[in-house]
Design an enzyme around this catalytic site. Sequence first.
Site, PDB file in Angstrom:
ATOM      1  N   LYS A 181       0.855  -1.191   0.000  1.00  0.00           N
ATOM      2  CA  LYS A 181       0.000   0.000   0.000  1.00  0.00           C
ATOM      3  C   LYS A 181       0.890   1.240   0.000  1.00  0.00           C
ATOM      4  O   LYS A 181       1.443   1.617   1.025  1.00  0.00           O
ATOM      5  CB  LYS A 181      -0.929   0.047   1.211  1.00  0.00           C
ATOM      6  CG  LYS A 181      -2.049   1.060   0.978  1.00  0.00           C
ATOM      7  CD  LYS A 181      -2.490   1.822   2.200  1.00  0.00           C
ATOM      8  CE  LYS A 181      -1.668   3.031   2.519  1.00  0.00           C
ATOM      9  NZ  LYS A 181      -1.708   4.126   1.560  1.00  0.00           N
ATOM     10  N   GLY A 211      -4.716   3.810  -2.062  1.00  0.00           N
ATOM     11  CA  GLY A 211      -5.856   4.364  -1.334  1.00  0.00           C
ATOM     12  C   GLY A 211      -5.434   5.042  -0.052  1.00  0.00           C
ATOM     13  O   GLY A 211      -4.245   5.098   0.277  1.00  0.00           O
ATOM     14  N   GLY A 213      -4.885   5.645   3.863  1.00  0.00           N
ATOM     15  CA  GLY A 213      -4.405   4.749   4.908  1.00  0.00           C
ATOM     16  C   GLY A 213      -5.495   4.122   5.757  1.00  0.00           C
ATOM     17  O   GLY A 213      -5.605   2.903   5.841  1.00  0.00           O
ATOM     18  N   GLU A 215      -8.591   3.736   5.337  1.00  0.00           N
ATOM     19  CA  GLU A 215      -9.606   2.941   4.648  1.00  0.00           C
ATOM     20  C   GLU A 215      -9.121   1.565   4.237  1.00  0.00           C
ATOM     21  O   GLU A 215      -9.907   0.620   4.167  1.00  0.00           O
ATOM     22  CB  GLU A 215     -10.144   3.708   3.427  1.00  0.00           C
ATOM     23  CG  GLU A 215     -11.154   4.764   3.856  1.00  0.00           C
ATOM     24  CD  GLU A 215     -11.377   5.850   2.827  1.00  0.00           C
ATOM     25  OE1 GLU A 215     -11.310   5.565   1.612  1.00  0.00           O
ATOM     26  OE2 GLU A 215     -11.605   7.005   3.247  1.00  0.00           O
ATOM     27  N   GLY A 217      -5.786   0.372   5.337  1.00  0.00           N
ATOM     28  CA  GLY A 217      -4.740  -0.099   6.238  1.00  0.00           C
ATOM     29  C   GLY A 217      -5.206  -1.165   7.208  1.00  0.00           C
ATOM     30  O   GLY A 217      -4.563  -2.203   7.375  1.00  0.00           O
ATOM     31  N   GLU A 255       9.607   1.557  10.974  1.00  0.00           N
ATOM     32  CA  GLU A 255      10.638   2.577  10.744  1.00  0.00           C
ATOM     33  C   GLU A 255       9.945   3.928  10.844  1.00  0.00           C
ATOM     34  O   GLU A 255       9.192   4.296   9.961  1.00  0.00           O
ATOM     35  CB  GLU A 255      11.262   2.341   9.363  1.00  0.00           C
ATOM     36  CG  GLU A 255      12.675   2.867   9.259  1.00  0.00           C
ATOM     37  CD  GLU A 255      12.711   4.319   8.865  1.00  0.00           C
ATOM     38  OE1 GLU A 255      12.414   5.177   9.750  1.00  0.00           O
ATOM     39  OE2 GLU A 255      13.028   4.611   7.705  1.00  0.00           O
ATOM     40  N   CYS A 289      13.454  10.785   7.114  1.00  0.00           N
ATOM     41  CA  CYS A 289      13.316  10.292   8.491  1.00  0.00           C
ATOM     42  C   CYS A 289      14.635  10.417   9.257  1.00  0.00           C
ATOM     43  O   CYS A 289      14.649  10.660  10.451  1.00  0.00           O
ATOM     44  CB  CYS A 289      12.864   8.842   8.472  1.00  0.00           C
ATOM     45  SG  CYS A 289      13.831   7.810   7.376  1.00  0.00           S
ATOM     46  N   GLU A 390       9.386  16.159  15.015  1.00  0.00           N
ATOM     47  CA  GLU A 390       9.862  16.016  13.637  1.00  0.00           C
ATOM     48  C   GLU A 390       9.228  17.106  12.769  1.00  0.00           C
ATOM     49  O   GLU A 390       8.014  17.124  12.589  1.00  0.00           O
ATOM     50  CB  GLU A 390       9.449  14.624  13.143  1.00  0.00           C
ATOM     51  CG  GLU A 390      10.331  14.079  12.057  1.00  0.00           C
ATOM     52  CD  GLU A 390       9.985  12.635  11.688  1.00  0.00           C
ATOM     53  OE1 GLU A 390       8.826  12.220  11.870  1.00  0.00           O
ATOM     54  OE2 GLU A 390      10.893  11.943  11.208  1.00  0.00           O
TER      55      GLU A 390
HETATM   56  P1  NAI Z   1       1.587   8.537   7.897  1.00  0.00           P
HETATM   57  O1  NAI Z   1       2.350   7.712   8.855  1.00  0.00           O
HETATM   58  O2  NAI Z   1       0.146   8.804   8.197  1.00  0.00           O
HETATM   59  O3  NAI Z   1       1.662   7.866   6.425  1.00  0.00           O
HETATM   60  C1  NAI Z   1       2.535   6.835   6.035  1.00  0.00           C
HETATM   61  C2  NAI Z   1       1.747   5.734   5.327  1.00  0.00           C
HETATM   62  O4  NAI Z   1       0.819   5.163   6.231  1.00  0.00           O
HETATM   63  C3  NAI Z   1       0.939   6.186   4.114  1.00  0.00           C
HETATM   64  O5  NAI Z   1       0.966   5.188   3.125  1.00  0.00           O
HETATM   65  C4  NAI Z   1      -0.456   6.310   4.697  1.00  0.00           C
HETATM   66  O6  NAI Z   1      -1.477   6.157   3.731  1.00  0.00           O
HETATM   67  C5  NAI Z   1      -0.471   5.123   5.636  1.00  0.00           C
HETATM   68  N1  NAI Z   1      -1.507   5.201   6.677  1.00  0.00           N
HETATM   69  C6  NAI Z   1      -2.050   6.297   7.255  1.00  0.00           C
HETATM   70  N2  NAI Z   1      -2.974   5.931   8.170  1.00  0.00           N
HETATM   71  C7  NAI Z   1      -3.003   4.569   8.169  1.00  0.00           C
HETATM   72  C8  NAI Z   1      -3.733   3.587   8.881  1.00  0.00           C
HETATM   73  N3  NAI Z   1      -4.641   3.941   9.790  1.00  0.00           N
HETATM   74  N4  NAI Z   1      -3.497   2.285   8.619  1.00  0.00           N
HETATM   75  C9  NAI Z   1      -2.577   1.924   7.728  1.00  0.00           C
HETATM   76  N5  NAI Z   1      -1.862   2.788   6.993  1.00  0.00           N
HETATM   77  C10 NAI Z   1      -2.070   4.098   7.219  1.00  0.00           C
HETATM   78  O7  NAI Z   1       2.377   9.889   7.724  1.00  0.00           O
HETATM   79  P2  NAI Z   1       1.786  11.317   7.253  1.00  0.00           P
HETATM   80  O8  NAI Z   1       0.546  11.637   8.030  1.00  0.00           O
HETATM   81  O9  NAI Z   1       1.664  11.302   5.799  1.00  0.00           O
HETATM   82  O10 NAI Z   1       2.991  12.301   7.694  1.00  0.00           O
HETATM   83  C11 NAI Z   1       2.993  12.893   8.973  1.00  0.00           C
HETATM   84  C12 NAI Z   1       4.381  12.994   9.549  1.00  0.00           C
HETATM   85  O11 NAI Z   1       4.929  11.707   9.746  1.00  0.00           O
HETATM   86  C13 NAI Z   1       5.398  13.723   8.685  1.00  0.00           C
HETATM   87  O12 NAI Z   1       5.299  15.092   8.810  1.00  0.00           O
HETATM   88  C14 NAI Z   1       6.691  13.174   9.252  1.00  0.00           C
HETATM   89  O13 NAI Z   1       7.031  13.874  10.420  1.00  0.00           O
HETATM   90  C15 NAI Z   1       6.340  11.744   9.603  1.00  0.00           C
HETATM   91  N6  NAI Z   1       6.754  10.787   8.546  1.00  0.00           N
HETATM   92  C16 NAI Z   1       7.858  10.004   8.754  1.00  0.00           C
HETATM   93  C17 NAI Z   1       8.297   9.173   7.749  1.00  0.00           C
HETATM   94  C18 NAI Z   1       9.502   8.308   7.919  1.00  0.00           C
HETATM   95  O14 NAI Z   1      10.271   8.180   7.008  1.00  0.00           O
HETATM   96  N7  NAI Z   1       9.669   7.613   9.025  1.00  0.00           N
HETATM   97  C19 NAI Z   1       7.644   9.119   6.439  1.00  0.00           C
HETATM   98  C20 NAI Z   1       6.463   9.932   6.350  1.00  0.00           C
HETATM   99  C21 NAI Z   1       6.058  10.735   7.367  1.00  0.00           C
END
Ligand code: NAI
Length: 495
Positions: A181, A211, A213, A215, A217, A255, A289, A390
């Site tokens: 995903k 899609g 997350g 919906e 995940g 991660e 990250c 972050e």
């Molecule tokens: P997020 O953690 O919500 O998104 C990452 C992935 O998780 C995307 O594919 C998203 O669709 C999916 N996702 C979201 N909700 C989910 C759920 N309930 N179940 C399963 N999958 C789900 O990150 P977001 O909101 O896009 O970014 C917010 C902050 O997170 C950023 O500002 C940054 O600080 C941090 N971040 C850290 C990353 C890293 O490399 N460790 C990568 C992206 C964001």
Amino acid sequence: MKTSAIKLFSGQYGHLIGGEWVGGSSGNTIAITNPATAEHLANIQAGDPEDIDRAVTSADRAFAKWSRTHPMERQEVLRGIAQKIIARLQDYARMETLDNGKPITDSAGFDMPGTAAVYDYFSTLPLHMRGDVTDFPDAISLAHREALGVCAAIVPWNIPMYCTALKVAPALAAGNTVVLKPAESTCLSILELFKDCQDIIPPGVVNIVTGYGPEVGEALVAHPKVRKVSFTGSRPTARKIMQYASRNIIPQTMELGGKSANIICADADLDAAAEGVVMSTVFNKGEVCISGSRTFVHKSIEDAFLEKLTNLIKCVRQGDPLDPHTQLGPQATQLQFDKIVSYLELGPTEGASLLTGGNKAHIAGFEKGLFIEPTVFANVKNDMRIAQEEIFGPVSCVLRWENDDEVIGLANASPYGLGGGVWTKDLSRAHRFARNMQTGTVWVNRFYNFVPGQPLGGYKESGFGRENSYETLYHYTQSKAVIINLNEGPLGLYQ
Ligand code: NAI
Ligand code: MG
């Protein structure tokens, strides 16, 4: 730019399920835009639990055969994916740049060669994935390593192709099948790559459902046929995924970002260190990250260092991400842009001194672009929110230190522990700092020094499990003990 986008992308993408590109059952789609121009690039499916069920069922069917392939067959498939990337490296780099906003110099110089290297590296491992043998007087104990089954991979929007490779490559190397995903905001390069690889990856071995997350995940991670989840993203989302994973008690790799300390000692090469800090601030727009977002500068060199840092960061070329001279592009999404702007406003109210930047950037010809000026805050204290949270943007927070124990304590006073840097000519001090930093990676005298096979992962709330290395295979396999009795006949116990 319009023509290149039209040539590179289809208007609409389906899910990849069982080797076929199929529409989602809801019929809903998500528009993908270019963050430099707000231009519409394509539509993807807004998946739902029914799509997930189809994808997992197809991955589960493919597992029976794929898990029993000759290791050299898996080697060939993984090497084939690497070759597909290299063969069209410039195209994929442009796709990643159009989709995510990262400068073409980053996508062509790091993301694509780095992604190919990950597939290449894991292509060498299937033949080396060994079990164990222990001899006893009356028995031989064998420990086989077996694939787990269907693996769920959930990846973020900041480094789409590379993060996908870090999950798909080890999963396939070990004989698992995958349901991926990608992030809803950036997934076109990934969809195009797996379209390109349809002639080399057997149907159902890699499935992709796009899609939102929440919906898809939960349906994915809690699906009874999914045997593992690997996630890169934010801590709040990780906590939810760990709850979904608890439903069927499946193993996880997490991660989750960082607030990495980059420590400049008094004896450091200040030009090299200033360059390292600028790079770790602006590379990939700071949406990394493992970026060194807390810079600790020794008090005795602080003024000289800040002058070098400020002068150098002002030289960073910001603009059209497709221009090979550009070093800083737009942030990937409006949400991310707004989040960074809120921290730019917060810094001075917390008492930090703004040395340069601090604003949205206006780039001629890119009026709708999500650009932010490269920013340096000095006089930062470790308990400020800008030093603890972050920001995920081109923002450097500079803190002052005086003695070794103090700076190690400050570096470790963070819930995160993903990366870190030390700049010194003193070998013992470098090792002492590295040993005492509670973090998964420490770079000495060069930040972002990625080498193949280097374990990548976090201490503390930066997550658990390691990607990109031999030990990753342990996260994608389980061992089975087979004990062979060497003596024939009954023991004679119940006569
Ligand atoms: P997020 O953690 O919500 O998104 C990452 C992935 O998780 C995307 O594919 C998203 O669709 C999916 N996702 C979201 N909700 C989910 C759920 N309930 N179940 C399963 N999958 C789900 O990150 P977001 O909101 O896009 O970014 C917010 C902050 O997170 C950023 O500002 C940054 O600080 C941090 N971040 C850290 C990353 C890293 O490399 N460790 C990568 C992206 C964001
Ligand atoms: Mg989100």
